[in-house]
Write a protein that holds these residues in place. Structure first.
Motif, PDB file in Angstrom:
ATOM      1  N   PHE A 171      30.562  51.842  15.649  1.00  0.00           N
ATOM      2  CA  PHE A 171      30.734  52.507  16.942  1.00  0.00           C
ATOM      3  C   PHE A 171      32.189  52.588  17.387  1.00  0.00           C
ATOM      4  O   PHE A 171      32.486  53.095  18.469  1.00  0.00           O
ATOM      5  N   GLY A 172      33.103  52.082  16.571  1.00  0.00           N
ATOM      6  CA  GLY A 172      34.527  52.248  16.835  1.00  0.00           C
ATOM      7  C   GLY A 172      35.090  51.431  17.972  1.00  0.00           C
ATOM      8  O   GLY A 172      36.131  51.788  18.539  1.00  0.00           O
ATOM      9  N   ALA A 173      34.443  50.319  18.320  1.00  0.00           N
ATOM     10  CA  ALA A 173      34.931  49.490  19.425  1.00  0.00           C
ATOM     11  C   ALA A 173      36.080  48.603  18.970  1.00  0.00           C
ATOM     12  O   ALA A 173      36.158  48.220  17.799  1.00  0.00           O
ATOM     13  N   SER A 174      36.957  48.257  19.898  1.00  0.00           N
ATOM     14  CA  SER A 174      37.963  47.243  19.604  1.00  0.00           C
ATOM     15  C   SER A 174      37.267  45.894  19.515  1.00  0.00           C
ATOM     16  O   SER A 174      36.132  45.722  19.972  1.00  0.00           O
ATOM     17  N   ASP A 175      37.961  44.907  18.954  1.00  0.00           N
ATOM     18  CA  ASP A 175      37.325  43.598  18.821  1.00  0.00           C
ATOM     19  C   ASP A 175      37.022  42.978  20.178  1.00  0.00           C
ATOM     20  O   ASP A 175      35.985  42.336  20.365  1.00  0.00           O
ATOM     21  N   LEU A 176      37.912  43.191  21.168  1.00  0.00           N
ATOM     22  CA  LEU A 176      37.691  42.589  22.481  1.00  0.00           C
ATOM     23  C   LEU A 176      36.529  43.247  23.219  1.00  0.00           C
ATOM     24  O   LEU A 176      35.705  42.557  23.830  1.00  0.00           O
ATOM     25  N   ILE A 177      36.446  44.575  23.160  1.00  0.00           N
ATOM     26  CA  ILE A 177      35.325  45.257  23.811  1.00  0.00           C
ATOM     27  C   ILE A 177      34.016  44.908  23.121  1.00  0.00           C
ATOM     28  O   ILE A 177      32.981  44.718  23.774  1.00  0.00           O
ATOM     29  N   ALA A 178      34.045  44.806  21.789  1.00  0.00           N
ATOM     30  CA  ALA A 178      32.836  44.424  21.051  1.00  0.00           C
ATOM     31  C   ALA A 178      32.371  43.031  21.476  1.00  0.00           C
ATOM     32  O   ALA A 178      31.170  42.798  21.690  1.00  0.00           O
ATOM     33  N   LYS A 179      33.294  42.101  21.620  1.00  0.00           N
ATOM     34  CA  LYS A 179      32.942  40.724  21.997  1.00  0.00           C
ATOM     35  C   LYS A 179      32.428  40.659  23.431  1.00  0.00           C
ATOM     36  O   LYS A 179      31.416  40.005  23.720  1.00  0.00           O
ATOM     37  N   GLY A 180      33.130  41.315  24.348  1.00  0.00           N
ATOM     38  CA  GLY A 180      32.710  41.296  25.745  1.00  0.00           C
ATOM     39  C   GLY A 180      31.370  41.963  25.960  1.00  0.00           C
ATOM     40  O   GLY A 180      30.504  41.449  26.686  1.00  0.00           O
ATOM     41  N   THR A 181      31.167  43.112  25.327  1.00  0.00           N
ATOM     42  CA  THR A 181      29.899  43.835  25.441  1.00  0.00           C
ATOM     43  C   THR A 181      28.763  43.012  24.837  1.00  0.00           C
ATOM     44  O   THR A 181      27.648  42.971  25.374  1.00  0.00           O
ATOM     45  N   SER A 182      29.050  42.348  23.737  1.00  0.00           N
ATOM     46  CA  SER A 182      28.046  41.510  23.085  1.00  0.00           C
ATOM     47  C   SER A 182      27.580  40.386  24.002  1.00  0.00           C
ATOM     48  O   SER A 182      26.376  40.127  24.122  1.00  0.00           O
ATOM     49  N   LEU A 183      28.512  39.708  24.654  1.00  0.00           N
ATOM     50  CA  LEU A 183      28.141  38.592  25.520  1.00  0.00           C
ATOM     51  C   LEU A 183      27.286  39.059  26.701  1.00  0.00           C
ATOM     52  O   LEU A 183      26.324  38.385  27.082  1.00  0.00           O
ATOM     53  N   ILE A 184      27.621  40.205  27.290  1.00  0.00           N
ATOM     54  CA  ILE A 184      26.801  40.737  28.388  1.00  0.00           C
ATOM     55  C   ILE A 184      25.396  41.056  27.895  1.00  0.00           C
ATOM     56  O   ILE A 184      24.393  40.769  28.566  1.00  0.00           O
ATOM     57  N   MET A 185      25.296  41.638  26.698  1.00  0.00           N
ATOM     58  CA  MET A 185      23.999  41.971  26.101  1.00  0.00           C
ATOM     59  C   MET A 185      23.146  40.731  25.878  1.00  0.00           C
ATOM     60  O   MET A 185      21.916  40.769  25.982  1.00  0.00           O
ATOM     61  N   LEU A 186      23.798  39.600  25.562  1.00  0.00           N
ATOM     62  CA  LEU A 186      23.063  38.385  25.234  1.00  0.00           C
ATOM     63  C   LEU A 186      22.319  37.796  26.428  1.00  0.00           C
ATOM     64  O   LEU A 186      21.361  37.040  26.244  1.00  0.00           O
ATOM     65  N   ILE A 187      22.729  38.123  27.634  1.00  0.00           N
ATOM     66  CA  ILE A 187      22.120  37.522  28.827  1.00  0.00           C
ATOM     67  C   ILE A 187      20.633  37.857  28.930  1.00  0.00           C
ATOM     68  O   ILE A 187      19.794  36.951  28.970  1.00  0.00           O
ATOM     69  N   PRO A 188      20.242  39.148  28.976  1.00  0.00           N
ATOM     70  CA  PRO A 188      18.803  39.434  29.028  1.00  0.00           C
ATOM     71  C   PRO A 188      18.081  39.034  27.751  1.00  0.00           C
ATOM     72  O   PRO A 188      16.912  38.659  27.789  1.00  0.00           O
ATOM     73  N   GLY A 189      18.770  39.093  26.619  1.00  0.00           N
ATOM     74  CA  GLY A 189      18.146  38.698  25.357  1.00  0.00           C
ATOM     75  C   GLY A 189      17.787  37.227  25.346  1.00  0.00           C
ATOM     76  O   GLY A 189      16.712  36.837  24.874  1.00  0.00           O
ATOM     77  N   SER A 190      18.672  36.383  25.869  1.00  0.00           N
ATOM     78  CA  SER A 190      18.413  34.952  25.928  1.00  0.00           C
ATOM     79  C   SER A 190      17.253  34.644  26.865  1.00  0.00           C
ATOM     80  O   SER A 190      16.381  33.814  26.553  1.00  0.00           O
ATOM     81  N   ILE A 191      17.224  35.308  28.012  1.00  0.00           N
ATOM     82  CA  ILE A 191      16.126  35.098  28.966  1.00  0.00           C
ATOM     83  C   ILE A 191      14.793  35.489  28.339  1.00  0.00           C
ATOM     84  O   ILE A 191      13.802  34.740  28.404  1.00  0.00           O
ATOM     85  N   SER A 192      14.755  36.663  27.706  1.00  0.00           N
ATOM     86  CA  SER A 192      13.527  37.149  27.084  1.00  0.00           C
ATOM     87  C   SER A 192      13.046  36.228  25.971  1.00  0.00           C
ATOM     88  O   SER A 192      11.878  35.847  25.912  1.00  0.00           O
ATOM     89  N   GLY A 193      13.972  35.841  25.094  1.00  0.00           N
ATOM     90  CA  GLY A 193      13.598  34.980  23.975  1.00  0.00           C
ATOM     91  C   GLY A 193      13.152  33.601  24.432  1.00  0.00           C
ATOM     92  O   GLY A 193      12.206  33.029  23.875  1.00  0.00           O
ATOM     93  N   THR A 194      13.817  33.065  25.461  1.00  0.00           N
ATOM     94  CA  THR A 194      13.463  31.734  25.951  1.00  0.00           C
ATOM     95  C   THR A 194      12.077  31.726  26.582  1.00  0.00           C
ATOM     96  O   THR A 194      11.306  30.771  26.405  1.00  0.00           O
ATOM     97  N   LEU A 195      11.739  32.765  27.311  1.00  0.00           N
ATOM     98  CA  LEU A 195      10.399  32.849  27.893  1.00  0.00           C
ATOM     99  C   LEU A 195       9.331  32.839  26.799  1.00  0.00           C
ATOM    100  O   LEU A 195       8.309  32.144  26.908  1.00  0.00           O
ATOM    101  N   GLY A 196       9.583  33.594  25.733  1.00  0.00           N
ATOM    102  CA  GLY A 196       8.632  33.614  24.618  1.00  0.00           C
ATOM    103  C   GLY A 196       8.546  32.270  23.920  1.00  0.00           C
ATOM    104  O   GLY A 196       7.443  31.794  23.597  1.00  0.00           O
ATOM    105  N   ASN A 197       9.694  31.637  23.687  1.00  0.00           N
ATOM    106  CA  ASN A 197       9.703  30.340  23.012  1.00  0.00           C
ATOM    107  C   ASN A 197       9.080  29.243  23.875  1.00  0.00           C
ATOM    108  O   ASN A 197       8.434  28.326  23.360  1.00  0.00           O
ATOM    109  N   PHE A 198       9.278  29.320  25.190  1.00  0.00           N
ATOM    110  CA  PHE A 198       8.696  28.320  26.090  1.00  0.00           C
ATOM    111  C   PHE A 198       7.170  28.383  26.051  1.00  0.00           C
ATOM    112  O   PHE A 198       6.499  27.336  26.029  1.00  0.00           O
ATOM    113  N   ARG A 199       6.644  29.571  26.045  1.00  0.00           N
ATOM    114  CA  ARG A 199       5.178  29.725  25.973  1.00  0.00           C
ATOM    115  C   ARG A 199       4.629  29.147  24.676  1.00  0.00           C
ATOM    116  O   ARG A 199       3.504  28.635  24.651  1.00  0.00           O
TER     117      ARG A 199
END
Length: 258
Positions: A171-199
């Motif tokens: 997608f042609g992102a710089s390393d910093l934008i790729a890292k920052g965007t990745s961390l923001i993406m991880l927030i809902p992913g972590s919540i979703s995965g944790t709810l499934g794992n908790f059950r």
């Protein structure tokens, strides 16, 4: 499932701090390092290590993501597209986690590490590059998030080790934008995965809280350090880290399991 191990709080805090620093520095959740550490050092079962890692990722992702956002290194549209996919994928991955044999999980994780380590030698972005958003790229970002979510729930990684190289290479992102965007993406992913794992009782919430809180303290420092390291050296350092983890896991696999 085996009973949850009860490691000392100091050990968890130290592991969390290391994970947080690496999370901010490389734009990852930290699970790629945390899962092997939980298995090798604290003798967590593979499934419990994966589920606990997904939960522990959340605080570091929030704080680290804010650090990148303040510096203007987050593509919010791309993060939203990735998040849509990862929320669904994380549920699929957490379901598969309770079904897939532990031995297979470990080998799959090792192959995954090797692939990422090799790819980092071929993906060296320009620091001023940005993501070009079109309808096609938006759809592909959602698909990328879906695949990342499955890997996140199944292997206990936040998904940054998948998303960061993909954002840079495809997608042609710089390393910093790729890292920052990745961390923001991880927030809902972590919540979703944790709810499934908790059950499915695949998470140690006590350990996850200690790991996550300590990780969030050093995550901002990692995001600041990332701006002072060139993309090439950042990739080299990350690949060496992954190679070290891979060797340790390979040596562990050669020993008879209890």
């Amino acid at each position: 499932m085996t009973d949850s191990p009860r490691p000392g709080i100091i050990v968890l805090i130290v592991l969390g701090a290391v994970t947080g620093l690496l999370s901010g520095l490389f734009g990852i959740g930290g699970g790629i390092v945390l899962v092997p550490l939980l298995v090798l050092l604290l003798h967590f079962p593979q499934r419990l290590a994966a589920g606990t890692s997904v939960a522990a990722i959340l605080p570091a992702a929030v704080v680290g993501g804010i650090g990148y956002a303040v510096q203007g290194n987050v593509d919010w549209v791309a993060a939203l597209c990735l998040a849509i996919g990862i929320v669904v994928g994380a549920q699929i991955g957490s379901y598969l986690l309770s079904k897939v044999p532990t031995g297979f999980l470990r080998w799959m994780f090792m192959v995954f590490l090797a692939g990422v380590a090799v790819s980092l030698w071929f993906v060296v972005p320009q620091r001023d590059s940005e993501i070009g958003i079109t309808w096609f790229s938006a759809v592909m970002l959602v698909v990328t998030g879906l695949i990342t979510g499955v890997l996140s729930g199944l292997l206990g990684v936040g998904g940054g080790v998948v998303v960061v190289p993909i954002l840079m290479f495809f997608f042609g992102a710089s390393d910093l934008i790729a890292k920052g965007t990745s961390l923001i993406m991880l927030i809902p992913g972590s919540i979703s995965g944790t709810l499934g794992n908790f059950r499915r009782r695949n998470v140690d919430l006590r350990a996850a809280a200690a790991l996550g809180i300590s990780a969030s303290v050093l995550s901002p420092l990692g995001s600041v350090l990332a701006t002072h390291i060139s993309p090439l050296w950042s990739n080299i350092a990350f690949s060496i880290l992954l190679a070290f983890v891979l060797v340790q896991m390979a040596l562990k696999m050669r020993k008879p399991t209890a």
